[in-house]
Design a protein around this motif. Structure first.
Motif, PDB file in Angstrom:
ATOM      1  N   PRO A 144       0.811  -1.229   0.000  1.00  0.00           N
ATOM      2  CA  PRO A 144       0.000   0.000   0.000  1.00  0.00           C
ATOM      3  C   PRO A 144       0.840   1.272   0.000  1.00  0.00           C
ATOM      4  CG  PRO A 144      -0.826  -1.558   1.617  1.00  0.00           C
ATOM      5  CD  PRO A 144       0.488  -2.090   1.147  1.00  0.00           C
ATOM      6  N   PHE A 145       2.134   1.163   0.342  1.00  0.00           N
ATOM      7  CA  PHE A 145       2.966   2.358   0.451  1.00  0.00           C
ATOM      8  C   PHE A 145       3.912   2.506  -0.733  1.00  0.00           C
ATOM      9  CE2 PHE A 145       1.133   1.814   4.388  1.00  0.00           C
ATOM     10  CZ  PHE A 145       1.547   0.634   4.992  1.00  0.00           C
ATOM     11  N   MET A 146       3.686   1.726  -1.797  1.00  0.00           N
ATOM     12  CA  MET A 146       4.613   1.746  -2.921  1.00  0.00           C
ATOM     13  C   MET A 146       4.725   3.143  -3.534  1.00  0.00           C
ATOM     14  SD  MET A 146       6.813  -0.030  -4.491  1.00  0.00           S
ATOM     15  CE  MET A 146       6.419  -1.741  -4.067  1.00  0.00           C
ATOM     16  N   ALA A 147       3.608   3.853  -3.649  1.00  0.00           N
ATOM     17  CA  ALA A 147       3.655   5.203  -4.209  1.00  0.00           C
ATOM     18  C   ALA A 147       4.482   6.137  -3.338  1.00  0.00           C
ATOM     19  CB  ALA A 147       2.231   5.747  -4.370  1.00  0.00           C
ATOM     20  N   LEU A 148       4.364   5.991  -2.026  1.00  0.00           N
ATOM     21  CA  LEU A 148       5.136   6.833  -1.119  1.00  0.00           C
ATOM     22  C   LEU A 148       6.622   6.477  -1.178  1.00  0.00           C
ATOM     23  CD1 LEU A 148       2.714   6.744   1.959  1.00  0.00           C
ATOM     24  CD2 LEU A 148       2.857   8.464   0.150  1.00  0.00           C
ATOM     25  N   TYR A 149       6.932   5.197  -1.380  1.00  0.00           N
ATOM     26  CA  TYR A 149       8.328   4.781  -1.494  1.00  0.00           C
ATOM     27  C   TYR A 149       8.933   5.303  -2.795  1.00  0.00           C
ATOM     28  CZ  TYR A 149      12.430   1.744  -0.897  1.00  0.00           C
ATOM     29  OH  TYR A 149      13.705   1.267  -0.733  1.00  0.00           O
ATOM     30  N   VAL A 150       8.152   5.294  -3.855  1.00  0.00           N
ATOM     31  CA  VAL A 150       8.611   5.844  -5.135  1.00  0.00           C
ATOM     32  C   VAL A 150       8.926   7.332  -4.971  1.00  0.00           C
ATOM     33  CG1 VAL A 150       7.885   6.429  -7.487  1.00  0.00           C
ATOM     34  CG2 VAL A 150       7.453   4.150  -6.577  1.00  0.00           C
ATOM     35  N   GLU A 151       8.086   8.053  -4.223  1.00  0.00           N
ATOM     36  CA  GLU A 151       8.374   9.456  -3.919  1.00  0.00           C
ATOM     37  C   GLU A 151       9.684   9.595  -3.163  1.00  0.00           C
ATOM     38  OE1 GLU A 151       4.129  11.863  -3.538  1.00  0.00           O
ATOM     39  OE2 GLU A 151       4.941  10.851  -1.772  1.00  0.00           O
ATOM     40  N   GLU A 152       9.889   8.731  -2.191  1.00  0.00           N
ATOM     41  CA  GLU A 152      11.107   8.774  -1.372  1.00  0.00           C
ATOM     42  C   GLU A 152      12.362   8.518  -2.198  1.00  0.00           C
ATOM     43  OE1 GLU A 152      12.915   5.956   2.091  1.00  0.00           O
ATOM     44  OE2 GLU A 152      10.924   6.780   2.510  1.00  0.00           O
ATOM     45  N   LEU A 153      12.244   7.697  -3.240  1.00  0.00           N
ATOM     46  CA  LEU A 153      13.391   7.371  -4.084  1.00  0.00           C
ATOM     47  C   LEU A 153      13.713   8.475  -5.096  1.00  0.00           C
ATOM     48  CD1 LEU A 153      12.724   3.571  -4.793  1.00  0.00           C
ATOM     49  CD2 LEU A 153      14.506   4.551  -3.345  1.00  0.00           C
ATOM     50  N   GLY A 154      12.928   9.534  -5.100  1.00  0.00           N
ATOM     51  CA  GLY A 154      13.267  10.690  -5.911  1.00  0.00           C
ATOM     52  C   GLY A 154      12.615  10.741  -7.276  1.00  0.00           C
ATOM     53  N   ALA A 155      11.572   9.967  -7.518  1.00  0.00           N
ATOM     54  CA  ALA A 155      10.894  10.019  -8.815  1.00  0.00           C
ATOM     55  C   ALA A 155      10.191  11.366  -8.977  1.00  0.00           C
ATOM     56  CB  ALA A 155       9.878   8.895  -8.919  1.00  0.00           C
TER      57      ALA A 155
ATOM     58  N   GLY B 109      13.627  -8.566   0.334  1.00  0.00           N
ATOM     59  CA  GLY B 109      14.515  -7.942   1.313  1.00  0.00           C
ATOM     60  C   GLY B 109      15.449  -6.942   0.665  1.00  0.00           C
ATOM     61  N   GLY B 110      15.866  -7.220  -0.571  1.00  0.00           N
ATOM     62  CA  GLY B 110      16.777  -6.327  -1.273  1.00  0.00           C
ATOM     63  C   GLY B 110      16.183  -4.981  -1.615  1.00  0.00           C
ATOM     64  N   LEU B 111      14.849  -4.858  -1.605  1.00  0.00           N
ATOM     65  CA  LEU B 111      14.220  -3.562  -1.886  1.00  0.00           C
ATOM     66  C   LEU B 111      14.617  -2.505  -0.864  1.00  0.00           C
ATOM     67  CD1 LEU B 111      10.597  -4.669  -2.907  1.00  0.00           C
ATOM     68  CD2 LEU B 111      12.432  -3.910  -4.404  1.00  0.00           C
ATOM     69  N   ALA B 112      15.086  -2.938   0.298  1.00  0.00           N
ATOM     70  CA  ALA B 112      15.514  -1.986   1.325  1.00  0.00           C
ATOM     71  C   ALA B 112      16.779  -1.235   0.922  1.00  0.00           C
ATOM     72  CB  ALA B 112      15.741  -2.715   2.649  1.00  0.00           C
ATOM     73  N   PHE B 113      17.523  -1.768  -0.053  1.00  0.00           N
ATOM     74  CA  PHE B 113      18.831  -1.204  -0.391  1.00  0.00           C
ATOM     75  C   PHE B 113      18.873  -0.519  -1.750  1.00  0.00           C
ATOM     76  CE2 PHE B 113      19.406  -4.988   2.303  1.00  0.00           C
ATOM     77  CZ  PHE B 113      20.005  -4.398   3.406  1.00  0.00           C
ATOM     78  N   VAL B 114      17.743  -0.444  -2.450  1.00  0.00           N
ATOM     79  CA  VAL B 114      17.764   0.137  -3.801  1.00  0.00           C
ATOM     80  C   VAL B 114      18.032   1.639  -3.723  1.00  0.00           C
ATOM     81  CG1 VAL B 114      16.272  -1.633  -4.799  1.00  0.00           C
ATOM     82  CG2 VAL B 114      15.249   0.418  -3.793  1.00  0.00           C
ATOM     83  N   PRO B 115      18.911   2.163  -4.610  1.00  0.00           N
ATOM     84  CA  PRO B 115      19.246   3.590  -4.571  1.00  0.00           C
ATOM     85  C   PRO B 115      18.281   4.467  -5.368  1.00  0.00           C
ATOM     86  CG  PRO B 115      20.650   2.474  -6.150  1.00  0.00           C
ATOM     87  CD  PRO B 115      19.787   1.414  -5.535  1.00  0.00           C
ATOM     88  N   ASN B 116      17.550   3.871  -6.308  1.00  0.00           N
ATOM     89  CA  ASN B 116      16.635   4.664  -7.126  1.00  0.00           C
ATOM     90  C   ASN B 116      15.499   3.786  -7.632  1.00  0.00           C
ATOM     91  OD1 ASN B 116      17.563   3.318  -9.620  1.00  0.00           O
ATOM     92  ND2 ASN B 116      19.432   4.543  -9.322  1.00  0.00           N
ATOM     93  N   VAL B 117      14.567   4.401  -8.338  1.00  0.00           N
ATOM     94  CA  VAL B 117      13.359   3.704  -8.759  1.00  0.00           C
ATOM     95  C   VAL B 117      13.646   2.620  -9.801  1.00  0.00           C
ATOM     96  CG1 VAL B 117      12.745   5.307 -10.614  1.00  0.00           C
ATOM     97  CG2 VAL B 117      10.941   4.080  -9.415  1.00  0.00           C
ATOM     98  N   PHE B 118      14.738   2.773 -10.557  1.00  0.00           N
ATOM     99  CA  PHE B 118      15.040   1.792 -11.597  1.00  0.00           C
ATOM    100  C   PHE B 118      15.530   0.468 -11.007  1.00  0.00           C
ATOM    101  CE2 PHE B 118      15.638   6.027 -13.492  1.00  0.00           C
ATOM    102  CZ  PHE B 118      14.628   5.964 -14.446  1.00  0.00           C
ATOM    103  N   TRP B 119      16.295   0.537  -9.933  1.00  0.00           N
ATOM    104  CA  TRP B 119      16.672  -0.687  -9.211  1.00  0.00           C
ATOM    105  C   TRP B 119      15.458  -1.325  -8.556  1.00  0.00           C
ATOM    106  CZ3 TRP B 119      20.791  -3.681  -9.406  1.00  0.00           C
ATOM    107  CH2 TRP B 119      21.983  -3.155  -9.911  1.00  0.00           C
ATOM    108  N   LEU B 120      14.551  -0.499  -8.101  1.00  0.00           N
ATOM    109  CA  LEU B 120      13.286  -1.011  -7.545  1.00  0.00           C
ATOM    110  C   LEU B 120      12.547  -1.835  -8.591  1.00  0.00           C
ATOM    111  CD1 LEU B 120      10.902  -0.948  -5.412  1.00  0.00           C
ATOM    112  CD2 LEU B 120      10.140   1.119  -6.581  1.00  0.00           C
ATOM    113  N   LEU B 121      12.441  -1.306  -9.799  1.00  0.00           N
ATOM    114  CA  LEU B 121      11.743  -2.014 -10.869  1.00  0.00           C
ATOM    115  C   LEU B 121      12.467  -3.304 -11.242  1.00  0.00           C
ATOM    116  CD1 LEU B 121      10.754   0.971 -13.211  1.00  0.00           C
ATOM    117  CD2 LEU B 121       9.362  -0.157 -11.465  1.00  0.00           C
TER     118      LEU B 121
END
Length: 373
Positions: free
Chosen positions: A2-13, A65-77
């Motif tokens: 449910p917080f994916m949009a907020l996490y995307v904001e946090e990653l600087g999109a 678990g690795g999603l905790a360490f992604v530096p930007n939205v592209f690594w998230l994807l």
């Protein structure tokens, strides 16, 4: 989730593309899973469902678990795509139970499994909301990785399966599996219904926290969003096993039609909610519908499918579900950007109503058929 949009904001999109990237994060994983699901289903019919469950949970330990360490939205994807390729724990556990349980008790057995799945839907967003509020979203992903590791170990040591490895020369081909299904029209209808269920669920997933903010929630947004999402899981958990028994008695196809009508009504009411409290109450009530939908479909698939190919049938059903998860976020994001958040719920209710009409036409002439009832 449910917080994916907020996490995307946090990653600087960029703010103008937050909904778009949030939708991609959900849909790309589902697309990858859909494309490989038949491969895993074929392997499950040959080597067993338990090995596939271990494979899925072990890999997802690292991808989630690795999603905790992604530096930007592209690594998230990228990690979300990898997660989808190796996913499939729930479909294989569904196939395992469906292949072991007596057919006349399949609704109850699969409803009990759905209780476990929806209990996770209840606990996960609420726990994630609390931790995200006080510790940050990244710590939530670390917790998910730890939970999936525990899941892997429990599967290895506690899940039992009565299965004999099938030699390649003796295994049914996929064409032979489908040829043994008694009514392919109903089978296709169930596949499409699984897809529509996911479209309706995932169309609101990327924008739900933003919709709650739109309704006036400013403080403790992530916690409130988690609570509202969990409300649906709680009511679904309460009802799944009981509704599975009801489906065994009155016919799973009848229960499916009732649940589709109920879901249509709930989405329509969510569109006119004026406060986060009203939305939370409606999501709680909607959970009673979801408690009947998937157990009904899974039970009908179990009754129609030869046991030798049950994993493949469920893998194709999962493929359709995954396509729904792909389409849903794009529908929700596009409608939200073009017409606003409320229109997402109106659009979703229309999609569910269309599926209700088609399902009624498909199942109507089989209402009295003993094999389906």
């Amino acid at each position: 989730m449910p917080f994916m949009a907020l996490y995307v904001e946090e990653l600087g999109a960029p703010k103008s593309k937050v909904e778009w990237y949030a939708g991609l994060a959900v849909s790309l994983s589902a697309l990858a899973s859909a494309l490989v699901a038949p491969v895993w289903g074929r392997l499950a019919d040959r080597y067993g469902r338990k090995p596939m469950m271990i494979r899925a949970s072990l890999v997802m330990t690292f991808t989630m678990g690795g999603l905790a360490f992604v530096p930007n939205v592209f690594w998230l994807l990228a990690l979300r795509i990898l997660n989808g390729v190796f996913a499939g724990y729930v479909p294989n556990s569904t196939a395992l139970i469906a292949s072991q349980a007596p057919k006349h008790r399949s609704g109850y057995a699969l409803g009990t499994l759905a209780t476990g799945v929806t209990a996770g839907s209840l606990i996960g967003p609420l726990m994630g909301g609390v931790l995200a509020e006080f510790l940050g979203i990244r710590q939530v992903f670390l917790l998910v990785g730890a939970i999936l590791l525990i899941c892997s170990l429990m599967t290895v040591f506690y899940v039992k399966e009565d299965f004999q490895v099938v030699e390649k020369s003796e295994a049914l081909t996929t064409r032979e599996v489908f040829s043994r299904v008694k009514d392919k029209q109903i089978l296709l209808g169930l596949f499409v219904t699984s897809m529509i269920i996911q479209i309706s669920a995932q169309s609101v997933a990327p924008i739900l926290s933003l919709y709650i903010r739109h309704l006036g929630q400013r403080e403790n947004l992530m916690f409130v969003a988690g609570l509202i999402v969990s409300a649906m899981g709680f009511s679904s958990m309460l009802s799944s096993s009981f509704l599975g028994k009801i489906g065994d008695k009155i016919g799973n196809h009848r229960l499916l039609l009732l649940a589709l009508f109920y879901s249509f009504s709930m989405y329509l009411l969510c569109a006119v909610a004026q406060t986060p409290l009203q939305l939370g109450i409606l999501r709680f009530l909607y959970g009673f519908g979801t408690g009947a939908l998937m157990p009904s479909i899974n039970s009908l698939l179990t009754k129609m499918t030869p046991r030798e190919g049950i994993s493949r049938i469920f893998s194709y059903n999962q493929m359709f579900s995954n396509f729904g998860q792909v389409i849903g976020p794009f529908v929700g994001s596009a409608v939200a950007i073009g017409l606003g958040y409320r229109s997402v719920f109106y659009t979703t209710s229309f999609i569910v109503f269309t599926n209700l009409l088609w399902s009624f036409i498909t199942l109507k002439k089989y209402i009295r058929v003993k094999e389906i009832v």
